[in-house]
Design a protein around this motif. Sequence first.
Motif, mmCIF file in Angstrom:
data_model
loop_
_atom_site.group_PDB
_atom_site.id
_atom_site.type_symbol
_atom_site.label_atom_id
_atom_site.label_comp_id
_atom_site.label_asym_id
_atom_site.label_seq_id
_atom_site.Cartn_x
_atom_site.Cartn_y
_atom_site.Cartn_z
ATOM 1 N N ALA A 10 1.961 1.020 8.289
ATOM 2 C CA ALA A 10 2.783 1.575 9.373
ATOM 3 C C ALA A 10 2.469 0.887 10.694
ATOM 4 N N THR A 11 1.201 0.654 10.959
ATOM 5 C CA THR A 11 0.804 -0.033 12.193
ATOM 6 C C THR A 11 1.374 -1.448 12.224
ATOM 7 N N THR A 12 1.311 -2.145 11.099
ATOM 8 C CA THR A 12 1.826 -3.508 11.026
ATOM 9 C C THR A 12 3.338 -3.528 11.182
ATOM 10 N N THR A 54 10.997 -11.176 7.164
ATOM 11 C CA THR A 54 10.183 -12.392 7.074
ATOM 12 C C THR A 54 8.835 -12.183 7.752
ATOM 13 N N GLU A 55 8.860 -11.559 8.914
ATOM 14 C CA GLU A 55 7.615 -11.308 9.641
ATOM 15 C C GLU A 55 6.739 -10.298 8.906
ATOM 16 N N LEU A 60 1.877 -8.992 6.102
ATOM 17 C CA LEU A 60 1.297 -8.181 5.029
ATOM 18 C C LEU A 60 0.972 -8.992 3.776
ATOM 19 N N GLY A 61 1.420 -10.247 3.731
ATOM 20 C CA GLY A 61 1.162 -11.073 2.555
ATOM 21 C C GLY A 61 1.888 -10.582 1.323
ATOM 22 N N CYS A 84 7.110 -1.060 1.962
ATOM 23 C CA CYS A 84 6.123 -2.121 2.190
ATOM 24 C C CYS A 84 4.745 -1.735 1.672
ATOM 25 N N ALA A 85 4.366 -0.470 1.841
ATOM 26 C CA ALA A 85 3.065 -0.013 1.330
ATOM 27 C C ALA A 85 3.011 -0.140 -0.185
#
Length: 90
Positions: A10-12, A54-55, A60-61, A84-85
């Motif tokens: 979430a922070t990312t 993309t970012e 996050l790899g 994403c998680a």
Amino acid sequence: MLPETYPQVATTVRAVLRDTLGLSATRADALDDDTPLFGAMPEMDSMAVAGVLTEIEDRLGILIEDDEVDGEMLETFGALVTFCAAKTLS
């Protein structure tokens, strides 16, 4: 149940949205799980989605396949972070 990586992701994601969309720190910090994104946030248009994803991939790899991108995933901040998680676990 949310993955244990959820807070870090979430922070990312918040930082990516701030940096990529040019959101103020105050506005980015106000994003919560129910905050609508695509279609509700003027900065989050179809062109911005590509840059944001993309970012996110870079930071996050992870790899987000084209067929995974849909309106549901981009509907809210929480939906995007949850997606994403989950990708960080696979």
